[in-house]
Motif scaffolding. Structure first.
Motif, PDB file in Angstrom:
ATOM      1  N   GLY A  94      32.621  11.214 -12.210  1.00 41.41           N
ATOM      2  CA  GLY A  94      31.679  11.024 -12.725  1.00 41.41           C
ATOM      3  C   GLY A  94      31.142  12.339 -13.624  1.00 41.41           C
ATOM      4  N   ILE A  95      32.036  13.141 -14.009  1.00 40.70           N
ATOM      5  CA  ILE A  95      31.764  14.477 -14.716  1.00 40.70           C
ATOM      6  C   ILE A  95      31.484  13.959 -16.161  1.00 40.70           C
ATOM      7  CG2 ILE A  95      32.868  16.425 -15.534  1.00 40.70           C
ATOM      8  CD1 ILE A  95      32.276  16.303 -12.539  1.00 40.70           C
ATOM      9  N   ASP A  96      32.207  12.752 -16.792  1.00 35.53           N
ATOM     10  CA  ASP A  96      31.780  12.285 -17.928  1.00 35.53           C
ATOM     11  C   ASP A  96      30.230  12.072 -18.053  1.00 35.53           C
ATOM     12  OD1 ASP A  96      32.385  10.401 -16.266  1.00 35.53           O
ATOM     13  OD2 ASP A  96      33.101   9.022 -17.684  1.00 35.53           O
ATOM     14  N   GLU A  97      29.462  11.191 -17.208  1.00 35.83           N
ATOM     15  CA  GLU A  97      28.279  11.007 -17.052  1.00 35.83           C
ATOM     16  C   GLU A  97      27.377  12.518 -16.819  1.00 35.83           C
ATOM     17  OE1 GLU A  97      30.380   9.297 -15.263  1.00 35.83           O
ATOM     18  OE2 GLU A  97      30.058   7.252 -16.317  1.00 35.83           O
ATOM     19  N   GLN A  98      27.818  13.439 -16.156  1.00 38.98           N
ATOM     20  CA  GLN A  98      27.302  14.728 -15.893  1.00 38.98           C
ATOM     21  C   GLN A  98      27.234  15.550 -17.068  1.00 38.98           C
ATOM     22  OE1 GLN A  98      25.555  16.024 -13.037  1.00 38.98           O
ATOM     23  NE2 GLN A  98      25.860  14.015 -12.338  1.00 38.98           N
ATOM     24  N   LEU A  99      28.264  15.530 -17.663  1.00 39.89           N
ATOM     25  CA  LEU A  99      28.410  16.246 -19.161  1.00 39.89           C
ATOM     26  C   LEU A  99      27.310  15.682 -20.207  1.00 39.89           C
ATOM     27  CD1 LEU A  99      30.125  18.384 -21.161  1.00 39.89           C
ATOM     28  CD2 LEU A  99      30.979  16.060 -22.198  1.00 39.89           C
ATOM     29  N   VAL A 100      26.942  14.363 -20.251  1.00 35.28           N
ATOM     30  CA  VAL A 100      26.222  13.721 -21.201  1.00 35.28           C
ATOM     31  C   VAL A 100      24.754  14.094 -20.689  1.00 35.28           C
ATOM     32  CG1 VAL A 100      27.583  12.187 -22.159  1.00 35.28           C
ATOM     33  CG2 VAL A 100      26.208  11.416 -20.373  1.00 35.28           C
ATOM     34  N   MET A 101      24.332  14.292 -19.434  1.00 35.55           N
ATOM     35  CA  MET A 101      23.044  14.874 -19.146  1.00 35.55           C
ATOM     36  C   MET A 101      22.570  15.907 -19.962  1.00 35.55           C
ATOM     37  SD  MET A 101      22.045  12.636 -16.943  1.00 35.55           S
ATOM     38  CE  MET A 101      22.864  11.455 -16.385  1.00 35.55           C
ATOM     39  N   SER A 102      23.218  16.976 -20.453  1.00 32.35           N
ATOM     40  CA  SER A 102      22.939  17.913 -21.228  1.00 32.35           C
ATOM     41  C   SER A 102      22.518  17.043 -22.750  1.00 32.35           C
ATOM     42  CB  SER A 102      23.957  19.034 -21.584  1.00 32.35           C
ATOM     43  OG  SER A 102      24.970  18.294 -22.124  1.00 32.35           O
ATOM     44  N   ILE A 103      22.899  16.103 -23.069  1.00 28.09           N
ATOM     45  CA  ILE A 103      22.345  15.490 -24.362  1.00 28.09           C
ATOM     46  C   ILE A 103      21.180  14.899 -24.031  1.00 28.09           C
ATOM     47  CG2 ILE A 103      23.010  13.674 -25.976  1.00 28.09           C
ATOM     48  CD1 ILE A 103      25.881  14.193 -25.558  1.00 28.09           C
ATOM     49  N   LEU A 104      21.052  14.108 -22.891  1.00 34.45           N
ATOM     50  CA  LEU A 104      19.792  13.319 -22.583  1.00 34.45           C
ATOM     51  C   LEU A 104      18.507  14.253 -22.198  1.00 34.45           C
ATOM     52  CD1 LEU A 104      21.564  10.677 -20.310  1.00 34.45           C
ATOM     53  CD2 LEU A 104      21.022  10.351 -22.824  1.00 34.45           C
ATOM     54  N   GLY A 105      19.027  15.470 -21.651  1.00 37.96           N
ATOM     55  CA  GLY A 105      17.947  16.222 -21.141  1.00 37.96           C
ATOM     56  C   GLY A 105      17.291  16.697 -22.488  1.00 37.96           C
ATOM     57  N   VAL A 106      17.688  16.796 -23.560  1.00 35.60           N
ATOM     58  CA  VAL A 106      17.025  17.137 -24.835  1.00 35.60           C
ATOM     59  C   VAL A 106      15.705  16.351 -25.035  1.00 35.60           C
ATOM     60  CG1 VAL A 106      17.223  17.805 -27.378  1.00 35.60           C
ATOM     61  CG2 VAL A 106      19.074  18.467 -25.884  1.00 35.60           C
TER      62      VAL A 106
END
Length: 161
Positions: A94-106
Motif C-alpha cells: 500500500g505504499i503507492d497509495e500512501q505516497l499519493v496522500m501527499s498529493i491529495l492532502g493539498v
C-alpha cells in the motif's frame, strides 16, 4: 537568506509523457469525475486545473518519487522481496497509495473521495496503465495511483472554486 524553490513542472510533465501519460489523459479523468456535477466543464478547464495541481511542490515530489520507483522496478534494480511485490503490484502493498496522500492532502478530503472513485472504477488512462502492468509489459505500480491522485486533486480544486 531567501530560499526560492525551483518549479519542476516541466520535468514532471516530461516524466509522465515518457511513461505514456499526457495532460489531456488526466483531463479526461477530471471530466469523467465532474460531468454530472458541472456538465459544461471543458477539457481546457480540466487541463488548466491539472496544470495548477502539477505546479505544487508536494505534487511534484510525489510524482518524481513514484515514477522513479516504477522505473527502478522495471529495470529490476530493487532488492528482493521488494522487487517482486512492486512488480506484481501486490494486493497488500500500500505504499503507492500512501505516497499519493501527499498529493491529495493539498486539496483536502474531497480529493480523497475523488481518488477512491477513480481508483475503484479505473477509467481511461488509469485502466490502460493497470492493464499494461497485468499484461507484464510495464511496472505501473505507482503511476496509476499518481495519475488518479492528480485527477482527484484537480477535481477538488475545481470544486473549491
Amino acid at each position: 537568506m531567501l530560499f526560492t524553490e525551483r518549479d519542476y513542472y516541466e520535468d514532471v510533465v516530461a516524466m509522465l509523457n515518457a511513461r505514456g501519460v499526457n495532460l489531456e489523459d488526466i483531463g479526461e479523468l477530471v471530466l469523467f469525475g465532474q460531468k454530472a456535477i458541472i456538465p459544461n466543464l471543458t477539457m481546457a478547464d480540466a487541463v488548466d486545473s491539472v496544470q495548477h495541481v502539477l505546479h505544487k511542490t508536494e505534487v511534484q515530489d510525489a510524482v518524481m518519487t513514484g515514477l522513479a520507483i516504477d522505473d527502478l522496478a522495471e529495470a529490476r534494480q530493487l532488492p528482493q522481496p521488494l522487487q517482486g511485490r512492486i512488480d506484481r503490484d501486490h494486493g497488500t502493498y500500500g505504499i503507492d497509495e500512501q505516497l499519493v496522500m501527499s498529493i491529495l492532502g493539498v486539496y483536502g478530503t474531497i480529493s480523497w473521495t475523488n481518488f477512491g472513485y477513480i481508483d475503484r472504477l479505473k477509467p481511461g488512462i488509469v485502466g490502460r496503465l493497470n492493464d499494461e502492468q497485468h499484461a507484464g509489459g510495464r511496472v505501473n505500480t505507482f503511476i496509476d495511483d499518481i495519475v488518479s491522485a492528480i485527477a482527484a486533486a484537480a477535481q477538488a480544486r475545481i470544486a473549491h472554486d
